[in-house]
Motif scaffolding. Structure first.
Motif, PDB file in Angstrom:
ATOM      1  N   LEU A 220      47.002  38.730  56.261  1.00 14.58           N
ATOM      2  CA  LEU A 220      47.816  39.447  55.277  1.00 14.58           C
ATOM      3  C   LEU A 220      49.321  39.296  55.508  1.00 14.58           C
ATOM      4  CD1 LEU A 220      47.764  41.269  52.792  1.00 14.58           C
ATOM      5  CD2 LEU A 220      47.663  43.258  54.320  1.00 14.58           C
TER       6      LEU A 220
ATOM      7  N   GLY B 291      48.990  32.528  50.582  1.00 18.20           N
ATOM      8  CA  GLY B 291      48.606  33.506  49.575  1.00 18.20           C
ATOM      9  C   GLY B 291      47.173  33.304  49.134  1.00 18.20           C
TER      10      GLY B 291
ATOM     11  N   VAL C 108      44.838  34.785  51.699  1.00 19.01           N
ATOM     12  CA  VAL C 108      44.711  36.245  51.593  1.00 19.01           C
ATOM     13  C   VAL C 108      43.689  36.609  50.511  1.00 19.01           C
ATOM     14  CG1 VAL C 108      45.904  38.367  50.933  1.00 19.01           C
ATOM     15  CG2 VAL C 108      47.007  36.754  52.483  1.00 19.01           C
TER      16      VAL C 108
ATOM     17  N   TRP D 174      51.219  37.710  52.195  1.00 19.58           N
ATOM     18  CA  TRP D 174      51.586  38.751  51.242  1.00 19.58           C
ATOM     19  C   TRP D 174      52.750  38.330  50.347  1.00 19.58           C
ATOM     20  CZ3 TRP D 174      49.800  42.523  48.633  1.00 19.58           C
ATOM     21  CH2 TRP D 174      50.641  43.444  48.022  1.00 19.58           C
ATOM     22  N   ASN D 175      53.791  37.766  50.935  1.00 16.15           N
ATOM     23  CA  ASN D 175      54.948  37.331  50.141  1.00 16.15           C
ATOM     24  C   ASN D 175      54.560  36.247  49.141  1.00 16.15           C
ATOM     25  OD1 ASN D 175      56.769  39.104  51.330  1.00 16.15           O
ATOM     26  ND2 ASN D 175      57.388  37.642  52.918  1.00 16.15           N
TER      27      ASN D 175
ATOM     28  N   ILE E 249      51.665  35.985  47.718  1.00 16.75           N
ATOM     29  CA  ILE E 249      50.923  36.648  46.638  1.00 16.75           C
ATOM     30  C   ILE E 249      51.913  37.188  45.603  1.00 16.75           C
ATOM     31  CG2 ILE E 249      49.538  38.685  46.066  1.00 16.75           C
ATOM     32  CD1 ILE E 249      47.819  36.592  47.253  1.00 16.75           C
ATOM     33  N   ILE E 250      53.001  37.758  46.091  1.00 19.49           N
ATOM     34  CA  ILE E 250      54.004  38.366  45.212  1.00 19.49           C
ATOM     35  C   ILE E 250      54.697  37.321  44.328  1.00 19.49           C
ATOM     36  CG2 ILE E 250      56.202  39.622  45.164  1.00 19.49           C
ATOM     37  CD1 ILE E 250      55.350  41.043  47.710  1.00 19.49           C
TER      38      ILE E 250
END
Length: 299
Positions: free
Chosen positions: A198, A37, A40, A202-203, A205-206
């Motif tokens: 990405l 993350g 990214v 991405w996960n 980041i969430i």
């Protein structure tokens, strides 16, 4: 102040930033933000900044045949390079990671001989062997007997893969980087790199703990994006325009020194006999690989 002094100052500042980054990034990972993350954010933020700077640069079209090489370079220089580095750093320590990065010049020589068919001399071969022995010792025994030794081994191995990836990247872009304005080249490099990293981050980041992050943590994330990525690149670019590449490359050897001093100052790492022995072997290997002698015409 003349241009040479400014160039030396620029590359010195870049070296200090790199050395501090090992500990700064470690403070963020993996408690607040997982490694992928973080990547990214780093690559995406750098892409935005470089594309913004690109608006003020004279337009230059990239030849279609070169896009394939840029994509390959982006994979090794951005995606694989950064993903393995931050993931490895989340497992290992700042000092071990910074020492492992010193294998990059050794691996550049290996890849250049294999891909570009550059001639290898006995002294340089000896340097490669000694340096890699030091890397293996650090990977296997860098935290021997300590808590989390298995994770440390994996972390050191990932940082070594990162150094190999970066070394291969330097060989791949050696010719193409001279065809284009560096800002034009790097903005495409980071754009392709962003789409590559990405899916991995991405996960993360969430699920990041955004609400629990303090101002200090946000500042450290910003430091990595702005200073560790963009400022260091621009400073080294300026230094390369005024100094010989060999002069600039010497400063990479100061990174473990800076990283060690800073890590010890803030109490995020410690020294042991294995780390010291591995460091000496790697420094010796790098010295033999990079020193110029009568048998070579390197500039």
């Amino acid at each position: 102040m003349n241009s040479r002094i400014l160039a030396l100052l620029a590359t010195s500042i870049a070296t200090i930033i790199y050395g501090v980054t090992f500990t700064v990034a470690k403070d963020v990972m993996p408690v607040y933000l997982k490694p992928f993350g973080f990547i990214v954010l780093r690559v995406g933020g750098a892409a935005i900044l470089f594309w913004s700077i690109g608006f003020f640069i004279k337009k230059q079209a990239i030849e279609k045949k070169d896009f394939k090489r840029i994509v390959i370079a982006s994979f090794f220089g951005i995606a694989l390079n950064m993903l393995t580095f931050f993931k490895g750093l989340s497992y290992t320590t700042p000092i071990s990671a910074s020492v492992m990065m010193l294998t990059a010049p050794i691996l550049v020589l290996v890849f250049a001989s294999l891909i570009l068919k550059e001639r290898l001399f006995l002294k340089k071969v000896l340097g490669v062997v000694i340096g890699l022995v030091g890397a293996v010792i650090l990977i296997l025994y860098g935290n021997a007997g300590g808590e989390g030794a298995k994770s440390m081994m994996l972390g050191n191995l990932l940082v070594f893969i990162n150094a190999a990836s970066y070394g291969l990247f330097l060989v791949i872009v050696r010719d193409i980087i001279q065809k284009y304005n560096p800002i034009i080249f790097v903005k495409w490099l980071y754009l392709f790199g962003f789409f590559m990293v990405l899916p991995f981050g991405w996960n993360e980041i969430i699920i990041a703990k955004w609400s629990s992050m303090t101002f200090s943590i946000y500042s450290k994330i910003g430091f990595v994006i702005v200073f560790s990525t963009c400022v260091t690149y621009l400073f080294n670019l300026f230094a390369l325009s005024k100094l010989k590449p060999t002069t600039v490359s010497v400063f990479i050897y100061l990174q473990p020194v800076v990283a060690t001093i800073y890590a010890l100052m803030v109490g995020s790492d410690s020294l042991n006999t294995v780390k010291i022995i591995a460091t000496i072997l790697i420094f010796t290997g790098v010295y033999l690989v990079t020193i110029q002698g009568k048998e070579t015409t390197d500039k």
